[in-house]
Each structure stands twice: as C-alpha cells, then as structure tokens.
Design a protein around this motif. Structure first.
Motif, PDB file in Angstrom:
ATOM      1  N   THR A  26       0.854  -1.181   0.000  1.00 29.02           N
ATOM      2  CA  THR A  26       0.000   0.000   0.000  1.00 29.02           C
ATOM      3  C   THR A  26       0.896   1.239   0.000  1.00 29.02           C
ATOM      4  O   THR A  26       2.099   1.162   0.295  1.00 29.02           O
ATOM      5  CB  THR A  26      -0.901   0.043   1.250  1.00 29.02           C
ATOM      6  OG1 THR A  26      -0.062   0.194   2.403  1.00 29.02           O
ATOM      7  CG2 THR A  26      -1.749  -1.222   1.371  1.00 29.02           C
ATOM      8  N   ALA A  27       0.316   2.371  -0.291  1.00 32.50           N
ATOM      9  CA  ALA A  27       1.072   3.628  -0.280  1.00 32.50           C
ATOM     10  C   ALA A  27       1.625   3.894   1.117  1.00 32.50           C
ATOM     11  O   ALA A  27       2.770   4.356   1.268  1.00 32.50           O
ATOM     12  CB  ALA A  27       0.187   4.783  -0.739  1.00 32.50           C
ATOM     13  N   LYS A  30       4.612   1.574   1.774  1.00 29.35           N
ATOM     14  CA  LYS A  30       5.772   2.044   1.021  1.00 29.35           C
ATOM     15  C   LYS A  30       6.402   3.261   1.694  1.00 29.35           C
ATOM     16  O   LYS A  30       7.630   3.357   1.826  1.00 29.35           O
ATOM     17  CB  LYS A  30       5.381   2.384  -0.411  1.00 29.35           C
ATOM     18  CG  LYS A  30       6.557   2.805  -1.257  1.00 29.35           C
ATOM     19  CD  LYS A  30       6.139   3.088  -2.693  1.00 29.35           C
ATOM     20  CE  LYS A  30       7.349   3.539  -3.512  1.00 29.35           C
ATOM     21  NZ  LYS A  30       6.976   3.949  -4.857  1.00 29.35           N
ATOM     22  N   SER A  31       5.566   4.166   2.151  1.00 32.01           N
ATOM     23  CA  SER A  31       6.055   5.370   2.815  1.00 32.01           C
ATOM     24  C   SER A  31       6.829   5.030   4.086  1.00 32.01           C
ATOM     25  O   SER A  31       7.899   5.584   4.349  1.00 32.01           O
ATOM     26  CB  SER A  31       4.872   6.291   3.140  1.00 32.01           C
ATOM     27  OG  SER A  31       5.304   7.411   3.855  1.00 32.01           O
TER      28      SER A  31
END
Length: 103
Positions: A26-27, A30-31
């Motif tokens: 998911t974003a 990843k962050s």
C-alpha cells in the motif's frame, strides 16, 4: 516493490544477484519502508533485503532449534541414558515409517 540487480552493501563483492523478488504494498506501507530506509541511510532495496533476510533466518532458526524446559531436558537425558528395550509397538512403528517414507 521490485528488487533490481543492483548490489547493496549486504551483497559480498563478486556475487551478482540473478533472481528477482516482487511484492505489492500500500502507499502507507511504502512510505513507512522508505522512511525507515532513509533513517538508516540505506536504499529501499538494501533495507528490505536486510530486513527480509533477518526475518527468514529467524524463522528458520526457530524451526531448527529445540527449546526444552528443565523438566523436559531431564526427561530427554534420562531417555538417552536409560534405554528401554525395543518392544513390538516401537518395532511396528519404525517399520511403518520406513515403508511410508521409502527408507
């Protein structure tokens, strides 16, 4: 996330990576991974590889190590030092195991 053939610091010189490993994240995941890698001064690939390898080694070690309580350790040593004669039930179990596993 795709892993490239770049050699991060965790790969000894002269060893080329020939395999590829990919995963979808998911974003938010990843962050977090990018942030953690940056905090350690690593590339995302190097950070992920080091983390995954550590987790893999830990999982393997957990399955290969036998942890016994004091009571269980004593029972184990007792079983080794005070062998009992082989009975028909044990003999049949061993024969069944060998037949089933081609041993």
């Amino acid at each position: 996330m795709a892993y490239t053939k770049n050699q991060p610091s965790s790969v000894p010189p002269g060893r080329v990576r020939g395999e590829r490993l990919e995963t979808r994240v998911t974003a938010d995941q990843k962050s977090i991974i990018e942030h953690a890698a940056a905090l350690q001064g690593r590339t995302v690939t190097d950070f992920v590889m080091a983390s995954v390898l550590e987790a893999a080694r830990h999982a393997i070690e957990e399955r290969q190590r036998l942890d016994l309580s004091v009571r269980d350790s004593q029972a184990f040593v007792d079983a080794l030092t005070n062998l009992r004669p082989v009975n028909d039930r044990l003999r049949n179990t061993v024969h069944g195991y060998r037949r089933a596993n081609g041993v």
